[in-house]
Design an enzyme around this catalytic site. Structure first.
Site, PDB file in Angstrom:
ATOM      1  N   SER A 102       5.877   2.555  -2.036  1.00 11.90           N
ATOM      2  CA  SER A 102       4.618   1.909  -2.410  1.00 11.90           C
ATOM      3  C   SER A 102       4.000   1.230  -1.196  1.00 11.90           C
ATOM      4  CB  SER A 102       4.917   0.856  -3.487  1.00 11.90           C
ATOM      5  OG  SER A 102       3.817  -0.007  -3.652  1.00 11.90           O
ATOM      6  N   THR A 160       3.095  -1.514  -1.231  1.00  8.49           N
ATOM      7  CA  THR A 160       3.566  -2.890  -1.312  1.00  8.49           C
ATOM      8  C   THR A 160       4.535  -3.202  -0.148  1.00  8.49           C
ATOM      9  OG1 THR A 160       4.346  -4.547  -2.890  1.00  8.49           O
ATOM     10  CG2 THR A 160       5.565  -2.514  -2.859  1.00  8.49           C
ATOM     11  N   TYR A 196      10.097  -6.690  -6.795  1.00  6.60           N
ATOM     12  CA  TYR A 196       9.775  -5.271  -6.967  1.00  6.60           C
ATOM     13  C   TYR A 196       9.569  -4.617  -5.598  1.00  6.60           C
ATOM     14  CZ  TYR A 196       6.767  -1.210  -7.359  1.00  6.60           C
ATOM     15  OH  TYR A 196       6.222   0.047  -7.192  1.00  6.60           O
ATOM     16  N   LYS A 239      11.735  -1.597  -3.222  1.00  9.22           N
ATOM     17  CA  LYS A 239      11.184  -0.397  -2.563  1.00  9.22           C
ATOM     18  C   LYS A 239      11.579  -0.374  -1.095  1.00  9.22           C
ATOM     19  CE  LYS A 239       9.182   1.453  -6.052  1.00  9.22           C
ATOM     20  NZ  LYS A 239       9.791   2.650  -6.620  1.00  9.22           N
TER      21      LYS A 239
HETATM   22  P1  NAD Z   1       6.220   4.499 -15.108  1.00  7.04           P
HETATM   23  O1  NAD Z   1       6.872   3.260 -15.579  1.00  7.04           O
HETATM   24  O2  NAD Z   1       5.097   5.055 -15.898  1.00  7.04           O
HETATM   25  O3  NAD Z   1       7.319   5.656 -14.911  1.00  7.04           O
HETATM   26  C1  NAD Z   1       8.650   5.387 -14.563  1.00  7.04           C
HETATM   27  C2  NAD Z   1       9.542   6.151 -15.533  1.00  7.04           C
HETATM   28  O4  NAD Z   1      10.914   5.895 -15.203  1.00  7.04           O
HETATM   29  C3  NAD Z   1       9.352   5.717 -16.987  1.00  7.04           C
HETATM   30  O5  NAD Z   1       9.123   6.853 -17.786  1.00  7.04           O
HETATM   31  C4  NAD Z   1      10.657   5.009 -17.347  1.00  7.04           C
HETATM   32  O6  NAD Z   1      10.985   5.193 -18.705  1.00  7.04           O
HETATM   33  C5  NAD Z   1      11.638   5.672 -16.399  1.00  7.04           C
HETATM   34  N1  NAD Z   1      12.817   4.852 -16.036  1.00  7.04           N
HETATM   35  C6  NAD Z   1      12.848   3.596 -15.553  1.00  7.04           C
HETATM   36  N2  NAD Z   1      14.122   3.212 -15.305  1.00  7.04           N
HETATM   37  C7  NAD Z   1      14.907   4.281 -15.618  1.00  7.04           C
HETATM   38  C8  NAD Z   1      16.295   4.532 -15.567  1.00  7.04           C
HETATM   39  N3  NAD Z   1      17.166   3.604 -15.161  1.00  7.04           N
HETATM   40  N4  NAD Z   1      16.760   5.724 -15.987  1.00  7.04           N
HETATM   41  C9  NAD Z   1      15.915   6.692 -16.407  1.00  7.04           C
HETATM   42  N5  NAD Z   1      14.580   6.527 -16.466  1.00  7.04           N
HETATM   43  C10 NAD Z   1      14.081   5.334 -16.067  1.00  7.04           C
HETATM   44  O7  NAD Z   1       5.762   4.238 -13.593  1.00  7.04           O
HETATM   45  P2  NAD Z   1       4.795   5.075 -12.659  1.00  7.04           P
HETATM   46  O8  NAD Z   1       3.517   4.329 -12.517  1.00  7.04           O
HETATM   47  O9  NAD Z   1       4.761   6.489 -13.077  1.00  7.04           O
HETATM   48  O10 NAD Z   1       5.573   4.917 -11.290  1.00  7.04           O
HETATM   49  C11 NAD Z   1       6.530   5.868 -10.873  1.00  7.04           C
HETATM   50  C12 NAD Z   1       7.186   5.369  -9.598  1.00  7.04           C
HETATM   51  O11 NAD Z   1       6.174   5.132  -8.613  1.00  7.04           O
HETATM   52  C13 NAD Z   1       7.943   4.045  -9.762  1.00  7.04           C
HETATM   53  O12 NAD Z   1       9.102   4.107  -8.974  1.00  7.04           O
HETATM   54  C14 NAD Z   1       6.972   3.027  -9.215  1.00  7.04           C
HETATM   55  O13 NAD Z   1       7.628   1.914  -8.696  1.00  7.04           O
HETATM   56  C15 NAD Z   1       6.282   3.817  -8.100  1.00  7.04           C
HETATM   57  N6  NAD Z   1       4.933   3.298  -7.798  1.00  7.04           N
HETATM   58  C16 NAD Z   1       4.013   3.142  -8.794  1.00  7.04           C
HETATM   59  C17 NAD Z   1       2.759   2.622  -8.502  1.00  7.04           C
HETATM   60  C18 NAD Z   1       1.730   2.422  -9.600  1.00  7.04           C
HETATM   61  O14 NAD Z   1       0.782   1.674  -9.381  1.00  7.04           O
HETATM   62  N7  NAD Z   1       1.836   3.067 -10.740  1.00  7.04           N
HETATM   63  C19 NAD Z   1       2.433   2.262  -7.180  1.00  7.04           C
HETATM   64  C20 NAD Z   1       3.384   2.458  -6.185  1.00  7.04           C
HETATM   65  C21 NAD Z   1       4.644   2.981  -6.503  1.00  7.04           C
HETATM   66  C1  UD1 Z   2      -0.408  -4.701  -7.533  1.00 10.78           C
HETATM   67  C2  UD1 Z   2       0.900  -5.270  -7.039  1.00 10.78           C
HETATM   68  C3  UD1 Z   2       1.526  -4.305  -6.044  1.00 10.78           C
HETATM   69  C4  UD1 Z   2       1.686  -2.915  -6.677  1.00 10.78           C
HETATM   70  C5  UD1 Z   2       0.313  -2.441  -7.175  1.00 10.78           C
HETATM   71  C6  UD1 Z   2       0.382  -1.106  -7.861  1.00 10.78           C
HETATM   72  C7  UD1 Z   2       0.603  -7.721  -7.191  1.00 10.78           C
HETATM   73  C8  UD1 Z   2       0.507  -9.001  -6.433  1.00 10.78           C
HETATM   74  N1  UD1 Z   2       0.663  -6.570  -6.450  1.00 10.78           N
HETATM   75  O1  UD1 Z   2      -1.215  -4.521  -6.431  1.00 10.78           O
HETATM   76  O2  UD1 Z   2       2.776  -4.771  -5.607  1.00 10.78           O
HETATM   77  O3  UD1 Z   2       2.195  -2.000  -5.716  1.00 10.78           O
HETATM   78  O4  UD1 Z   2      -0.193  -3.424  -8.105  1.00 10.78           O
HETATM   79  O5  UD1 Z   2       1.127  -1.175  -9.024  1.00 10.78           O
HETATM   80  O6  UD1 Z   2       0.670  -7.710  -8.406  1.00 10.78           O
HETATM   81  N2  UD1 Z   2      -7.670  -7.854 -10.200  1.00 10.78           N
HETATM   82  C9  UD1 Z   2      -8.568  -8.648 -10.875  1.00 10.78           C
HETATM   83  N3  UD1 Z   2      -8.343  -8.872 -12.206  1.00 10.78           N
HETATM   84  C10 UD1 Z   2      -7.305  -8.336 -12.880  1.00 10.78           C
HETATM   85  C11 UD1 Z   2      -6.389  -7.504 -12.177  1.00 10.78           C
HETATM   86  C12 UD1 Z   2      -6.608  -7.301 -10.837  1.00 10.78           C
HETATM   87  O7  UD1 Z   2      -9.528  -9.157 -10.306  1.00 10.78           O
HETATM   88  O8  UD1 Z   2      -7.159  -8.590 -14.082  1.00 10.78           O
HETATM   89  C13 UD1 Z   2      -7.906  -7.577  -8.767  1.00 10.78           C
HETATM   90  C14 UD1 Z   2      -6.795  -8.034  -7.843  1.00 10.78           C
HETATM   91  O9  UD1 Z   2      -6.995  -9.338  -7.414  1.00 10.78           O
HETATM   92  C15 UD1 Z   2      -6.908  -6.990  -6.697  1.00 10.78           C
HETATM   93  C16 UD1 Z   2      -7.423  -5.736  -7.395  1.00 10.78           C
HETATM   94  O10 UD1 Z   2      -7.992  -6.162  -8.620  1.00 10.78           O
HETATM   95  O11 UD1 Z   2      -7.875  -7.414  -5.771  1.00 10.78           O
HETATM   96  C17 UD1 Z   2      -6.340  -4.722  -7.692  1.00 10.78           C
HETATM   97  O12 UD1 Z   2      -5.291  -5.348  -8.407  1.00 10.78           O
HETATM   98  P1  UD1 Z   2      -4.036  -4.552  -9.010  1.00 10.78           P
HETATM   99  O13 UD1 Z   2      -4.531  -3.390  -9.802  1.00 10.78           O
HETATM  100  O14 UD1 Z   2      -3.164  -5.525  -9.696  1.00 10.78           O
HETATM  101  O15 UD1 Z   2      -3.318  -3.939  -7.733  1.00 10.78           O
HETATM  102  P2  UD1 Z   2      -2.762  -4.659  -6.395  1.00 10.78           P
HETATM  103  O16 UD1 Z   2      -3.099  -6.084  -6.366  1.00 10.78           O
HETATM  104  O17 UD1 Z   2      -3.196  -3.829  -5.251  1.00 10.78           O
END
Ligand code: NAD
Ligand code: UD1
Length: 334
Positions: free
Chosen positions: A124, A126, A148, A152
């Site tokens: 991520s 992040t 979290y 990562k």
């Molecule tokens: P999600 O929660 O929709 O998908 C994750 C899946 O993993 C779920 O279906 C959950 O049931 C399964 N899971 C969790 N723990 C498990 C375990 N121990 N055994 C088996 N299954 C398990 O999340 P997503 O948004 O699809 O994200 C997928 C990956 O990408 C995650 O690792 C997340 O950290 C990473 N990621 C997501 C975002 C985002 O904003 N969505 C951003 C950066 C990174």
């Molecule tokens: C958040 C996580 C980050 C994660 C990413 C994707 C935090 C501090 N960071 O990032 O670790 O990788 O999600 O899952 O939570 N915002 C509003 N109102 C809201 C929600 C968000 O104004 O109700 C703003 C936030 O201040 C930011 C932008 O929208 O400026 C995006 O927010 P968000 O979707 O939560 O993503 P990140 O902050 O980038």
């Protein structure tokens, strides 16, 4: 190619499974459904005409992982499974360290045992913490601000150590920026239960009148309009990035990190106004104090992924807003 997709019923995983099936890969999924629903499998089948093989269970269960590797020979693994809610990780750090780290370590041990050493890992943006320079390149300083994010970064370190210990491994660390959007069919997408933390799911709940208004966290940042700027990327573009990463690791060894973003930063208010325009819906909002831990701006330099993976994002903010809302309207009408 036969690919194991961990967390394949989740938001990004399910879109990636579709991408793989549409490109003639065989797919096996393991998911404990802790943050997803089995119905996703039917939706994947509706879109692709193919049903992936599914194992319901926890990645921390060694015996189950071994059974899956005994029953199938994989060319590569894409590892999505993990917990991802930042706020929850602050409340329950041990749960996050246990689930995210243990799942990954067990997976790598079993992959080692079965001589499958090709892995794509969901990292991520992040891991860049509070970036010093924009756009962010892969060699930027790494740091984290919550458990979290630390899971990562720790996993990135673990996987780098693994490659040092055994040069047969080939690993792609994909650092996603802000995934939004949904499959154009309206059959796959994201609709979290309860009050969402992330911006697009929150906007959706306001659009569907489940929440009265959006709270905009701060308009006094040093950005174009004072609100936070992020690199939003369509989940279908992101899914395609995984196929490109698999193609890369299949024919190489070593480990490398890639930014998956568009390279464009949009503010909260730009996202709101685009959503309103393409979906013809008003999103009432109020300016509120900053959210603790937030950074002002974050967007990728995606040129390394273009050069090495031959991947780049193609979908624009309008499509992200349209598809996100289309998915929720579709499931709400059922
Ligand atoms: P999600 O929660 O929709 O998908 C994750 C899946 O993993 C779920 O279906 C959950 O049931 C399964 N899971 C969790 N723990 C498990 C375990 N121990 N055994 C088996 N299954 C398990 O999340 P997503 O948004 O699809 O994200 C997928 C990956 O990408 C995650 O690792 C997340 O950290 C990473 N990621 C997501 C975002 C985002 O904003 N969505 C951003 C950066 C990174
Ligand atoms: C958040 C996580 C980050 C994660 C990413 C994707 C935090 C501090 N960071 O990032 O670790 O990788 O999600 O899952 O939570 N915002 C509003 N109102 C809201 C929600 C968000 O104004 O109700 C703003 C936030 O201040 C930011 C932008 O929208 O400026 C995006 O927010 P968000 O979707 O939560 O993503 P990140 O902050 O980038």
């Amino acid at each position: 190619m036969k690919i194991l997709v961990t967390g394949g019923c989740g938001y990004i995983g399910s879109h990636t499974v579709v991408e793989l099936l549409e490109n003639d890969c065989e797919v096996v999924i393991i998911d404990d459904l802790s943050n997803s629903d089995k119905i996703v499998l039917n939706h994947i089948q509706k879109i692709t005409g193919k049903m992936p093989i599914f194992y319901e269970g926890d990645m921390k269960n060694f015996d189950l992982l071994r059974k899956i590797f005994q029953e199938h020979t994989f060319d590569a693994v894409i590892h999505f499974a993990g917990y991802k809610a930042v706020g929850e990780s602050v409340q329950k750090p041990l749960m996050y360290y246990e689930n995210n780290l243990e799942s990954t370590i067990h997976l790598c041990e079993v992959m080692n045992e079965f001589h499958c050493k090709k892995l794509v890992f969901s990292s991520s943006a992040t891991v860049y913490g509070s970036p010093e320079k924009l756009p962010i390149k892969e060699d930027a300083k790494l740091s984290t601000t919550n458990p979290y994010g630390t899971t990562k970064l720790m996993i990135e370190h673990i996987l780098r150590d693994l490659v040092v210990s055994d040069s047969n491994w080939s690993i792609a660390l994909l650092r996603y920026f802000n995934p939004i959007g949904a499959h154009t069919s309206g059959l796959l997408g994201e609709n979290p239960k309860g009050i969402p933390n992330n911006l697009m799911p929150y906007i959706i709940k306001v659009a569907t009148k489940e929440l009265p208004q959006l709270n905009v966290f701060g308009n006094d940042y040093d950005t174009k309009d004072g609100t936070g700027v992020r690199d939003y990327i369509h989940v279908v573009d992101l899914a395609h990035g995984h196929l490109c990463a698999v193609n890369k690791i299949i024919n190489s060894t070593g480990i490398d990190a890639y930014n998956l973003g568009t390279g464009k930063g949009y503010s909260v208010l730009e996202l709101v106004s685009t959503f309103e325009r393409v979906n013809n819906i008003k999103i009432p909002y109020e300016i509120c104090p900053r959210r603790s831990g937030d950074i002002a701006e974050c967007y990728a330099d995606p040129s390394y992924a273009k050069e090495k993976l031959n991947w780049e994002a193609t979908k624009n903010l309008e499509e992200m807003c349209r598809d996100s809302y289309n998915y929720v309207s579709n499931i709400n009408n059922k």
